[in-house]
Design an enzyme around this catalytic site. Sequence first.
Site, PDB file in Angstrom:
ATOM      1  N   ASP A 100       0.850  -1.176   0.000  1.00  0.00           N
ATOM      2  CA  ASP A 100       0.000   0.000   0.000  1.00  0.00           C
ATOM      3  C   ASP A 100       0.898   1.243   0.000  1.00  0.00           C
ATOM      4  OD1 ASP A 100      -2.336   1.555   0.431  1.00  0.00           O
ATOM      5  OD2 ASP A 100      -3.163  -0.023   1.712  1.00  0.00           O
ATOM      6  N   ASP A 207      -2.990   4.586  -2.415  1.00  0.00           N
ATOM      7  CA  ASP A 207      -4.008   5.173  -1.540  1.00  0.00           C
ATOM      8  C   ASP A 207      -4.503   6.520  -2.091  1.00  0.00           C
ATOM      9  OD1 ASP A 207      -5.188   4.983   1.246  1.00  0.00           O
ATOM     10  OD2 ASP A 207      -4.177   6.923   1.424  1.00  0.00           O
ATOM     11  N   GLU A 257      -6.836   3.576  -5.546  1.00  0.00           N
ATOM     12  CA  GLU A 257      -8.052   3.886  -4.809  1.00  0.00           C
ATOM     13  C   GLU A 257      -8.520   5.256  -5.277  1.00  0.00           C
ATOM     14  OE1 GLU A 257      -9.747   4.445  -0.286  1.00  0.00           O
ATOM     15  OE2 GLU A 257      -7.849   5.353  -0.861  1.00  0.00           O
ATOM     16  N   HIS A 331     -10.944  -2.165   4.671  1.00  0.00           N
ATOM     17  CA  HIS A 331     -10.739  -1.669   6.036  1.00  0.00           C
ATOM     18  C   HIS A 331     -11.434  -0.335   6.287  1.00  0.00           C
ATOM     19  CE1 HIS A 331      -7.957   0.362   3.480  1.00  0.00           C
ATOM     20  NE2 HIS A 331      -7.751   1.256   4.421  1.00  0.00           N
ATOM     21  N   ASP A 332     -12.086   0.222   5.284  1.00  0.00           N
ATOM     22  CA  ASP A 332     -12.818   1.484   5.458  1.00  0.00           C
ATOM     23  C   ASP A 332     -14.329   1.287   5.429  1.00  0.00           C
ATOM     24  OD1 ASP A 332     -10.426   2.964   5.446  1.00  0.00           O
ATOM     25  OD2 ASP A 332     -10.471   3.180   3.265  1.00  0.00           O
TER      26      ASP A 332
HETATM   27  C1  GLC Z   1      -7.670   5.703   2.168  1.00  0.00           C
HETATM   28  C2  GLC Z   1      -7.463   4.601   3.164  1.00  0.00           C
HETATM   29  C3  GLC Z   1      -8.008   5.057   4.488  1.00  0.00           C
HETATM   30  C4  GLC Z   1      -7.245   6.287   4.917  1.00  0.00           C
HETATM   31  C5  GLC Z   1      -7.260   7.362   3.827  1.00  0.00           C
HETATM   32  C6  GLC Z   1      -6.228   8.409   4.081  1.00  0.00           C
HETATM   33  O1  GLC Z   1      -9.003   5.980   1.955  1.00  0.00           O
HETATM   34  O2  GLC Z   1      -8.062   3.433   2.714  1.00  0.00           O
HETATM   35  O3  GLC Z   1      -7.957   4.060   5.460  1.00  0.00           O
HETATM   36  O4  GLC Z   1      -7.805   6.815   6.074  1.00  0.00           O
HETATM   37  O5  GLC Z   1      -6.972   6.837   2.568  1.00  0.00           O
HETATM   38  O6  GLC Z   1      -4.950   7.884   3.896  1.00  0.00           O
END
Ligand code: GLC
Length: 561
Positions: A100, A207, A257, A331-332
């Site tokens: 990641d 990310d 993402e 995880h979100d």
């Molecule tokens: C992404 C991650 C999340 C994090 C955010 C900021 O959305 O999946 O867990 O809080 O980025 O890094």
Amino acid sequence: MAAIEKDFHGSVVYQVYIKSFCDSDGDGVGDLPGVTSKLDYLAELGVDYLWLTPFYPSPQRDGGYDVSDYRAVDPAYGTMADFDELVARAHERGIGVMLDMVLCHTSVEHEWFRRALAGEERYRAYYILRDGRGSSGPGDPGQPPTNWDCAFGGSAWKWEPRLGKWYLHLHDVSQPDLDWTNPEVRAECAEVVRFWKDHGVDGFRFDVVNLISKPEVFEDDLCGAGRRLFADGPHIHEYLRELVARAGIGDMLTVGEMASTDLANCVRYTRPEDRELSMSFSFHHLKVDYAGGSKWELMEPDIARLREIFLEWQEGMQAGGGWNALFWDNHDQPRAVTRFGGREGVGLRGSRWDHVGKMLAICVHLMKGTPYVYQGDELGMVNPGYDSIERFRDVETTNYYQIMLEMGKGPEEALRVVNERSRDNGRTPMQWSARPGAGFTEGSPWLEIPASHKLVNAEAEVGVVGSMFEHYRALIRLRHELDVIARGSVRFLDAGPAAPKVIAYERTLGEKRVVVACSFDAEPCSIADLGVSGAEVLIGSYDDEPPAGALRPFEGVAWIM
Ligand code: GLC
């Protein structure tokens, strides 16, 4: 260490949220040796890649997405030798490892930010610093430069006297955004990726990467809190191409993402000729139960909307030559089984829980794209249903709980909302067994173990005919064995007026055709003729075959012909 070469079209990725996966040393926090100890389990499930969430040094204000050193292992998770060992052991089993990369922001504890605070010009230029509005001169903060909100509640700007400026943080206040217009920042980030590539990894997840290119002009968002202004920014495609080329990762599995993105941009992010990424995550399908578009307002999932979104993204990405990452959970996100099915029958074969979990898996695993299994999906893990706000750890959750109280919700209602929506719902420790500590830890877990571990756990499911685990295993095998699933084209089908909560689609390749129908309805329904009479059932969420022309509550079926 040779990297694993796989064709991602036929692959399945497994996401490990390391903090909650397996604790090898009893400190209540998962770690790298813990992951290594479970590789046989993952090999048995049959996954091709492992995506590890951040294990780099971090003050953990945002679960490790606040990185203070990109090139090291946080001692809480192990050592670099443990990491190399994990990669080697994964490769022995034919499993690739994806890391990641959190390159949109650093932690305030990162050396770059510390040197910026100390006044070094070079590092001040790594971050996005602005004067306040209405400031009378140096030392007077004035007002935040724009009205943008950060993702976790409150302004996206923080006044920092040591900088004499406001810094931009699109996430937590401890996560200052990097300035990607600065070529040195881009070069540093590419070096970070190359560092891990040289450690033998096989892919990367980037990310919130579509937030790295900020708007040319910083101005108030007149109809929102800013996000639509900074998603998919003006130089995003250029930055991604440059990053991939410089880091030399064009042949690896890469996934971005993409926050608040759109189809046209995701086509460009992922079609091979653009040399950007292999695939993208988008999130529109996970907002169908946000009342008025707000995550913190509950409503029943709108299945008609869900169908529209899947149709648009499946057929649209196909038409543009792009590629989707397929998923419900990470995880979100709260657990999809609870989200779409509630809490009835948790852990019991033949219950609503069983049908919902298996139907959801069928629904995304047979689509066109690359499926991601989030740890515990394969066991049917559910939201924990905590009895107090004290149980929650996530910064977004605790912030929004306060905001909800300030906006007039009572504590009970606010707790009900976080029990549905908190990111901690997906972060509870992995349920390996029914023992205290759930086989996750011998110590005191960093986040409370859900009561459901007594029924929903790996020990009760692995190798047990008809279990959720065996269902996932079968779906992964189908993707490996059937080209029509890995590569076939997709087209959505109309299940008819009596089936408003059914999502149906077909996959075709040459003479082969697979038809999938998934009911999100708690009642039985009749479905239109999908041309499946006499066809063989490939997999279903019930133990027996569906009645002709109908689906039972939360029934998902795939036929092959
Ligand atoms: C992404 C991650 C999340 C994090 C955010 C900021 O959305 O999946 O867990 O809080 O980025 O890094």
